[in-house]
Design an enzyme around this catalytic site. Structure first.
Site: not given
Length: 536
Positions: A15-16, A148-149, A510, A508, A382-383, A386
């Site tokens: 729902l946001g 929700d349980i 980002e 990273h 990252c990768l 590499q």
């Protein structure tokens, strides 16, 4: 005293709630309040660090090295704050800690139960989020849907906290859906009524109801929800579907949501509503002129949430140039040296993001080779960094079979190898090099041009590193190591100065980009891609 706001959701998931929580956080921060935010996740994993991106999307890393839910990325970007390990609490983390206490004998032989032991642990982590940041306000999103349980212990804990701290210090915000029934030509409030009834049955009366809707609500609908859900009419907040997420804080502000919260919690706001900067950002977003096509070559492209922060950072980087970013999602398992041009010939820049595992790594290497040989702007994360060194080792140094020891343990040339401190570790969860670390930038490099300074700090998430046995060979053949750990041991950034823009980093970036403050590398990458587009 710290005030606490709890955001729950009903009717359906997605729902946001996270956007609602972070938008409210932004409004309160702009009023001069010190805000922090956290997410309660009801799953039994200790953290999402070992979960498949297909299951969970990206893992967002905080400054202090916590591997967390991707919603924390939304929180940081919207509110413009840096969160910590107390900002993401999972049921697995709570139960694990309680069971460790039981094994130590902390409960003195008592019967360990959900109430009070699990709920007390949840409340303790709730309070730590405020104490660790000296926050005026802690906003907590409860994952899942009311009823929700899995989430019941969290709901019970936030119910109890009102008695512990006093009603004047606690507020409940409930997000619901107002569906439009096309055949009837009207919106229905019944799902909202039932959702609030479910929440009240668990002991919580919402103070604010945020209604997700496709269409503008009439005052009659708001009055009906207020009547049957027992709240003030002005406390029914409409949240319409928007073309841009950045519209949501403005929608909430126009309905005085921040004023309602400040009054209800008796907060001392320093300023009136200040959203000029946010409005300027939205004006840019709504008036983008042209687009830049970026080929994102990844392993998990079928679930774009796996690269959520990368996507957002690319968008941020386009704003200073008033450009939309068109991301070409390229499955690296389909890319080869022979067909790379079919996928990449018409892109303006190539980005290879992070990832783990051997599958689809050769396609990423082929994409990097194409970028290097054709002078297409390239950015590896990252990768991606590499594999940039692996590609260079194979195709420039002539080291046939060169690879990462992670992806090919039998490689004759392990260009990438385990961090020394990782060699005796067998567990996967929480054992990576995580969090904020310093990096020293080499003078006269593209990296220095990008950052404009000699020392930076960036967030990391990796177990393997560049093998320094190959350092001299790479540098002698044209690859520059432009960033290292302060002691010079760990390679953090590489670049190829003979290309117009070829840069890759172990960290990273980002995770530190903001809508109004794009990360320097992303911004420089988009600028280079724009120049490449103009010179085609």
């Amino acid at each position: 005293m710290t005030k606490f706001i709890f955001v729950t959701g009903g009717v359906v998931s997605s729902l946001g709630k996270g956007i609602t929580a972070s938008s409210l956080g932004r409004l309160l921060k702009d009023r001069g309040l010190n805000v922090t935010i956290q997410k309660f996740d009801p799953y039994l994993n200790v953290d999402p660090g070992t979960m498949s991106p297909y299951q969970h999307g990206e893992v967002f890393v905080t400054d202090d090295g916590a591997e967390t839910d991707l919603d924390l990325g939304h929180y940081e970007r919207f509110i413009d704050i840096n969160l910590n390990k107390f900002s993401n609490v999972t049921a697995g983390k709570v139960y694990s800690h309680v069971l460790k206490k039981e094994r130590r004998g902390d409960y003195l032989g008592g019967t360990v139960q959900v109430i009070p032991h699990i709920t007390n642990e949840i409340k303790e982590r709730l309070l730590l989020a405020g104490e660790s940041t000296n926050a005026d306000v802690v906003i907590t999103e409860i994952g899942g849907t009311t009823g929700d349980i899995e989430s019941l212990p969290f709901i019970e804990a936030i119910r109890q906290i009102r008695s512990d701290l006093g009603r004047e210090n606690v507020m409940y915000v409930h997000c619901t859906l107002l569906p439009y029934i096309k055949a009837a030509g009207e919106m229905k409030t019944k799902p909202t009524q039932h959702s609030v009834k479910e929440l009240r049955g668990l002991g919580i009366q919402p103070d604010l109801i945020v209604v997700r809707t496709e269409y503008e609500m009439t005052q009659d609908l708001k009055d009906k929800i207020a009547l049957f859900c027992d709240i003030n009419k002005e406390s029914v907040i409409e949240c319409r579907d928007a073309d841009s997420l950045y519209e949501i804080p403005l929608q909430l502000s126009q309905q005085n949501m921040d004023d309602i919260v400040i009054k209800r919690l008796q907060l001392n706001a320093k300023y009136e509503t200040q959203l000029d900067e946010w409005k300027q950002l939205l004006d840019i977003v709504n008036n983008l002129d042209g687009k830049i096509t970026i080929g994102l070559v990844g392993k998990y492209v079928s679930l774009q949430d796996a690269y959520l922060s990368v996507v957002e950072s690319l968008k941020h980087a386009g704003y200073p140039f008033a450009k939309d970013i068109d991301i070409r999602w390229i499955d690296s398992s389909e890319v080869t040296d022979e067909n790379a041009a079919e996928y990449l010939a018409d892109v303006d820049g190539i980005l290879v993001p992070g990832g783990f595992g051997f599958r689809a790594s050769e396609g990423k290497i082929s994409a990097i080779k194409y970028a290097r040989e054709n002078n297409v702007p390239f950015f590896g994360i990252c990768l991606g960094m590499q594999l940039a060194t692996v590609e260079f080792s194979r195709n420039v140094l002539g080291l046939e079979g060169a690879h990462s020891a992670e992806l090919d343990p039998a490689t004759p040339y392990p260009i990438i190898d385990l961090l020394p401190e990782q060699k005796d570790i067998e567990d996967l969860g929480g054992t990576l090099r995580l969090g904020l670390y310093s990096c020293s930038i080499k003078e006269g490099t593209l990296a220095q041009d990008v950052y404009g300074k000699a020392e930076i700090e960036e967030r990391h998430r990796h177990r393997y590193e560049f093998n320094n046995d190959y350092r001299e060979q790479l540098e002698a053949n044209g690859m520059v190591i432009s960033g290292t750990s302060p002691d010079g041991r760990l390679v953090e950034m590489v670049e190829i100065p003979t290309n117009d823009f070829f840069i890759a980093c172990q960290f990273h970036p980002e995770f530190l980009s903001r809508p109004n403050r794009p990360h320097p590398i992303f911004k420089s990458f988009i600028e280079a891609s724009l120049k490449y587009q103009q010179n085609k």
